[in-house]
Design a protein around this motif. Structure first.
Motif: not given
Lengths: 402, 387
Positions: A117-118, A121-123, A127, A254, A267, B27, B30-31, B34-37, B109, B134-137
């Protein structure tokens, strides 16, 4: 076999025996992995400014548990109780097996949820579960020698990365944020306090390990150093975040974000992320090793838990829809059970050892008597010097001459 | 016996290679499936703005991102700053809208400045920031800025020295905190204050003014350049906001910061003026019951002297400089006391006094007790003799 090379000499240790220096590295890595990730945020949410003081008490309880465990280990408690087929010890091992399996499920669930989740995310979550579980199972199944060597190799890297992030820490801090000590009624705090037992008993797997001591007291250094370190980081966490600490899901990662070098090099959270991931894998693998050893002591075979531990973890993360449910359960009423188990199990193990030693006192005495001769041997003067055999020698020599 | 030993090590060797093979297979196969950003499909945002449109009850999120494009065969790279806006019922929905507009994933980020409108500041701060960090770093060291104009307009403004207003603010606030009332409040500090007993925050308040003389290049005048004025502060407590004037923002920024730099001026009633450069500062806050004591030690250097009747070069050791420093101490104390009175009047505890008193009194201290507190500020200025 655990083979190390020092001063050009190879030293080989028998199975399940590790050096005390390796113990110290394992104590550090298992001590920081989960205590400095989820714990601070959860404690802050429930206890406010009392979080630091509660954590201080918790880490002291953990040191007490560790001291009991190491006293048991250094007296070869496991060897004695296993050799004498002690029934109580088999039951205690069953308890340790259950405790470590539950601990593994709760902590893996938290770690995987955090990763999916943190961080990544998106994976595909499956996996991440697979990639995270594989080294845990492999390392745990390989045994304590591989685990301790891995910890020994990784320790300097992890320690240096975390230390560098702390040395270059630059942010607004207020150490008075640890006050007031009692943010709630002391009775209410006392009621909440024992609910976080899942973070206790990191050193319980050492019950089934034999330790070979090097010159320096590495175990004492490891325990004291880890205790100081985790409390220092939590103190920094409270000073940096105050009540906003409850929004922090992984404090150690953090904190790396406040590295003053990040202004120049970008970062820097990834440095501590790497450390936390490695420490988490070693920590979970160590719990797996402990559960395996406990199962062997209870059922004479490790097969049930060898399959049961990873299976239970996978089922928990795949079947329970939310990791929050697992976390809520672990720090809900069930947290009291974990707290009691973490404290009672080493006490009971020590008690079983004392009883067994008392029971076998006559055997020990006989053994002691055997060794008395050896101890007194240098004090006894040589028969030749006392002159007792003088006559006999003459007779013997005359016989020879004849 | 020897055969048995060899057999064990052989098994171990096999299992090791089997594990390595398994990881490699996972890796590689499977890697890859799988769709990854991917980083190339991610838009790096430099600055973001959040506005809450109360009438429509939607969030309007604006991002400014840099796109570096280079031509093959040449070493030239051109940076374009793009500003996109989108609305949504949540911040995430609005960001998703921007993502669809530009065809790339959004990553905060590297976003170091976050512009918030007054309506956004009135919302629940935890719910506002938690998904961002959190989600958007979003970095917790990002600076929060409030403005007289909507974040969308502010991000689109072209600054004379740089095209990006976000980059300008990032550089200015990180290097000149305390200078003429510039306050640097990071996301982390904002949440820490917001969740404390005081619940209040102070933010840099940006005003925009068109440049009187527009920059020139070989093609002529470059139009529509603005300057950002940063010498006031906005104090906020949920739905209550108040703008602090320039003079008092100066001491507020020193009070709130631990390493503020900048200049302090004292002008006597007869018009004699001295400018001091802040070298270092030390703020110590202690509470004894409901009385909060603030001790501020400022180490300064004499920077400039005007209209002072003297025929020689003044240094920090001179009696007149010492007397001006003493007078400045009194003035700063008076400004702090006036800030305390303002905080009571508007009901915004931006000096964080309730939080300090809470640590001394304990959990029995009631909420919203600012009127029951006493504030005792002491300022001590030491003039160094480097001149």
């Amino acid at each position: 076999m655990n083979t190390t090379k020092r001063h050009g000499i190879y030293k080989t240790l028998t199975g399940d025996t590790i050096y005390n220096s390796q113990v110290a590295t394992l104590v550090f890595l298992t001590g920081i992995a989960f205590k400095l990730s989820a714990t601070p945020g959860i404690l802050s949410e429930d206890l406010g400014s009392s979080a630091f003081w509660a954590f201080l008490c918790y880490s002291l309880i953990d040191v007490f548990i560790s001291v009991l465990v190491f006293l048991f280990v250094l007296r070869n408690g496991d060897a004695l109780l296993t050799a004498t087929n002690n029934v109580a010890y088999r039951l205690i091992s069953l308890g340790v097996m259950c405790f470590l399996t539950l601990k593994g499920i709760f902590l893996f669930s938290y770690a995987s949820s955090y990763l999916t989740h943190e961080l990544f995310q998106g994976l595909e979550p499956s996996l991440i579960y697979l990639l995270f579980l594989l080294p845990v199972v492999y390392l745990g199944a390989k045994g304590i020698s591989s685990l301790s060597r891995t910890a020994e190799i990784m320790f300097p890297v992890i320690f240096l990365m975390i230390a560098a992030n702390l040395v270059f820490l630059q942010t607004k801090m207020d150490f008075a944020r640890v006050l007031p000590v009692f943010s709630k009624e002391p009775t209410e705090l006392a009621k909440l306090f024992p609910r976080y037992g899942v973070w206790l008993g990191d050193t319980l797997p050492f019950l089934f390990v034999r330790i070979k001591n090097k010159k320096l007291p590495y175990i004492t250094i490891g325990l004291t150093g880890t205790w100081l370190f985790v409390n220092l980081v939590l103190l920094l966490g409270v000073a940096i975040y105050g009540d906003a600490l409850k929004t922090v899901t992984d404090l150690l990662i953090r904190i790396a974000g406040f590295n003053q070098l990040s202004k120049d090099i970008g970062r820097t959270e990834w440095t501590n992320l790497l450390s936390v991931l490695i420490a988490s894998i070693i920590s979970l693998a160590f719990a797996y090793f402990g559960a395996l050893s406990a199962c062997k002591r209870t059922f004479k075979t490790a097969a049930p838990i060898k399959i049961g531990y990873p299976l239970a973890i996978l089922l928990a993360v795949l079947l329970i829809p939310s990791a929050q449910t697992v976390t809520d359960f672990s720090i809900g009423d069930f947290g009291y059970v974990m707290f009691l188990l973490a404290i009672l199990l080493p006490i009971l193990a020590a008690f079983a050892y004392c009883l067994q030693t008392a029971k076998l006192q006559h055997v020990s005495k006989l053994l002691d008597d055997e060794y008395t001769v050896d101890k007194q041997k240098p004090q006894i003067k040589d028969s030749d010097k006392l002159g007792i055999l003088d006559g006999f020698k003459q007779e013997q020599s005359s016989q020879t001459s004849v | 016996m020897t055969t048995k030993k060899l057999h064990i090590s052989k098994n171990l060797a096999y299992s090791k290679w089997l594990a390595i093979l398994l990881i490699a297979v996972v890796l590689v196969i499977y890697g890859r499936t799988v769709k990854s950003p991917s980083l190339t499909k991610t838009q790096i945002v430099l600055g973001a703005g959040i506005d809450y449109l109360e009438e429509e009850q939607v969030f309007e999120v604006t991002t400014q991102s840099a796109i570096v494009a280079s031509t093959y065969g040449t070493g030239d790279a051109q940076t374009t700053y793009n500003v996109y806006s989108s609305t949504g019922k949540t911040v995430a929905e609005a960001l998703d809208g921007i993502s669809r507009k530009i065809g790339l994933n959004i990553s905060l980020a590297h976003c170091n400045v976050l512009f918030l409108s007054n309506s956004a500041l009135a919302l629940d701060h935890l719910q506002l920031f938690y998904p961002l960090t959190g989600m958007y770093s979003l970095p917790e060291q990002s600076v929060i800025v409030a403005s007289a104009i909507p974040p969308k307009d502010l991000l689109a403004k072209r600054i004379g020295t740089t095209v990006s207003s976000a980059l300008f603010l990032q550089n200015t606030l990180s290097s000149q905190e305390g200078d003429d009332g510039m306050i640097r409040t990071t996301v982390k500090d904002f949440l820490a204050c917001s969740m404390s007993r005081s619940h209040a925050n102070a933010l840099p308040y940006v005003e925009v003014k068109e440049l009187e003389v527009q920059p020139q290049n070989s093609d002529g005048e470059i139009k529509d350049n603005f300057e950002l004025i940063l010498n006031r502060a906005l104090v906020v407590d949920k739905d209550k906001t108040y703008i602090i004037d320039e003079k008092r923002s100066e001491i507020l920024s020193i009070y709130l910061s631990s390493d503020a730099t900048g200049t302090l001026n004292y002008t006597s009633q007869s018009g004699e003026s001295m400018e001091f450069k802040v070298l270092s500062e030390n703020v110590s806050l202690n509470a004894k019951g409901r009385t909060v004591y603030a001790k501020i030690n400022i180490n300064v250097d004499l920077l400039d002297v005007q209209f002072v009747n003297t025929d020689r070069v003044l240094t920090g050791a001179d009696e007149i400089v010492m007397s001006f420093a003493k007078a400045l101490e009194k003035e700063l104390e008076a400004r702090l006391l006036s800030l305390f009175e303002t905080s009571k009047q508007v009901g915004i505890d931006f000096l964080g006094l309730q939080d300090k008193a809470y640590r001394s009194v304990g959990r029995t201290l009631e909420e919203n007790c600012l009127d029951t507190l006493t504030f005792v500020p002491t300022v001590k200025i030491t003039v160094s003799e480097s001149a």
